[in-house]
Write a protein that holds these residues in place. Structure first.
Motif, PDB file in Angstrom:
ATOM      1  N   GLU A 170       0.811  -1.224   0.000  1.00 41.70           N
ATOM      2  CA  GLU A 170       0.000   0.000   0.000  1.00 41.70           C
ATOM      3  C   GLU A 170       0.846   1.277   0.000  1.00 41.70           C
ATOM      4  N   TYR A 171       2.158   1.125  -0.145  1.00 42.67           N
ATOM      5  CA  TYR A 171       3.035   2.282  -0.230  1.00 42.67           C
ATOM      6  C   TYR A 171       3.775   2.279  -1.566  1.00 42.67           C
ATOM      7  N   ASP A 172       4.180   3.452  -2.007  1.00 47.30           N
ATOM      8  CA  ASP A 172       5.102   3.519  -3.128  1.00 47.30           C
ATOM      9  C   ASP A 172       6.433   2.930  -2.669  1.00 47.30           C
ATOM     10  N   LEU A 173       7.008   2.055  -3.479  1.00 42.22           N
ATOM     11  CA  LEU A 173       8.224   1.359  -3.065  1.00 42.22           C
ATOM     12  C   LEU A 173       9.470   2.150  -3.447  1.00 42.22           C
ATOM     13  N   ASN A 174      10.370   2.258  -2.493  1.00 33.29           N
ATOM     14  CA  ASN A 174      11.638   2.956  -2.690  1.00 33.29           C
ATOM     15  C   ASN A 174      12.448   2.244  -3.785  1.00 33.29           C
TER      16      ASN A 174
END
Length: 364
Positions: free
Chosen positions: A48-52
């Motif tokens: 659910e997060y933008d991945l680094n």
């Protein structure tokens, strides 16, 4: 990735929208800045997060192992699969960091070197160790897991609680969560959409957190109702108590004053433009949103819950847990004079500095 660089593996069940998951990605960035090849291994596909993009991501599904009736055998077999996957697909790790209990219950059986658990919550509350029902069994089970590898606690309060509950056989230290100030500032400049015209800069106060018992939205809303209500209260988050919380808002006739915006993977624009941030938690591990707000120069008031807030905020910014009257007074003060509650961001929280503490601790 650089040939011959050291390898850090961070393990977590899934990358869902929570503080622990955000912490894992940020800590991974810290190891990257130290020159490590960084790998995130998860057991579920949920993200659910933008991945680094500086980190590498892997998934090894735990679900097929759930068919094994014995929990111990299930975790032993899966730990073997994890070890094999890491050794073959990633390489020999220099440091392995397990995050949250689902991962910890697997990694207790791992044969990999240099494993450490990151303890992100007050275990007394997380595992309901304040209740007498089957207390000895709960403690014995946790001791079985956490005496196996060193425990890195995200606040001094979390470490004190861990030692008090599980005893002297637990090897532990405190290393705070990492916070990427530059990234937070960059993300805070993104546009944020809302159907509510009321969200003008500096014209609302904000709460960020899951709608759960831990976050005490019931106390927050009752306190807001007793405050001056000079500015709207915006709630950013989702959770199983959403409908119950909306019902309380309706019962108190606050539908026009309290705004539900749901979960947003980038809360920073809302945070940056808030008049102030308020927390009402009953317990925490560290409370990520406090240093995140401080990185954006946003004033904060909070309950003095175990644990974390008192390690970052002065006493004037804190009120007792579950004290509706005290929180109402403090919220009114925050709305009237937000500058009074401004606190500087401490650069010891920067990812590279925090990752270095892990390296130093492992070397010691």
């Amino acid at each position: 990735m650089n040939q011959g660089s050291k390898i850090a593996v961070l393990i977590i069940s899934a990358i869902k929208g929570g503080g622990a998951e955000r912490s894992v990605l940020t800590l991974g960035q810290g190891f990257y800045e130290l020159g490590y090849e960084v790998h995130i291994l998860r057991f579920k596909s949920l993200t659910e997060y933008d991945l680094n993009p500086n980190l590498s991501y892997h998934m090894l599904k735990f679900k097929p192992y759930k068919l094994i009736p014995s929990e111990r055998i299930r975790h032993q077999l899966f730990a073997g699969a994890v070890d094999k996957f890491i050794t073959k697909k990633i390489g020999q790790p220099d440091i392995v960091l397990s995050n949250l209990e689902p991962s910890d219950r697997v990694m207790v059986y791992s044969k990999l070197p240099n494993i450490m658990y990151i303890i992100r919550n007050d275990i007394s509350h997380k595992f309901k160790l304040t209740e007498s029902h089957k207390l000895d069994n709960k403690i014995s089970r946790l001791q079985h897991i956490y005496k196996t590898h060193p425990c890195i606690c995200v606040s001094k309060g979390v470490e004190s609680d861990l030692q008090a509950r599980l005893g002297p056989d637990i090897i532990s230290t405190t290393i705070y969560n990492a916070f990427d100030k530059q990234l937070i500032e960059e993300m805070s400049h993104e546009s944020y959409s809302t159907p509510h015209k009321v969200l003008q800069p500096n014209q609302y106060i904000l709460h960020v957190g899951s709608l759960t018992y831990q976050k005490a939205h019931d106390v927050l809303i009752k306190a807001y109702a007793k405050s001056s209500m000079a500015y709207p209260l915006v709630l950013l988050g989702k959770g199983k108590l959403l409908e119950q919380t909306k019902e309380l808002v309706k019962d108190l006739g606050l539908e026009d004053k309290i705004i539900f915006l749901g979960f947003n993977k980038n809360p920073y624009p809302y945070m940056k433009h808030a008049r102030g941030l308020v927390l009402s938690s009953r317990f925490e591990g560290f409370v990520r949103v406090i240093p995140e707000a401080l990185a954006l120069q946003v004033p904060v008031v909070s309950t003095n819950c175990p644990s974390g807030p008192s390690e970052m905020l002065p006493s004037d910014s804190l009120v007792p847990v579950d004290d509706v009257e005290a929180l109402a007074i403090k919220m009114t003060e925050l709305m009237n004079d937000p500058q009074r509650f401004k606190v500087d961001f401490d650069e010891k929280f920067l990812p590279k500095n925090i990752a270095q503490q892990y390296v130093d601790y492992l070397a010691s």
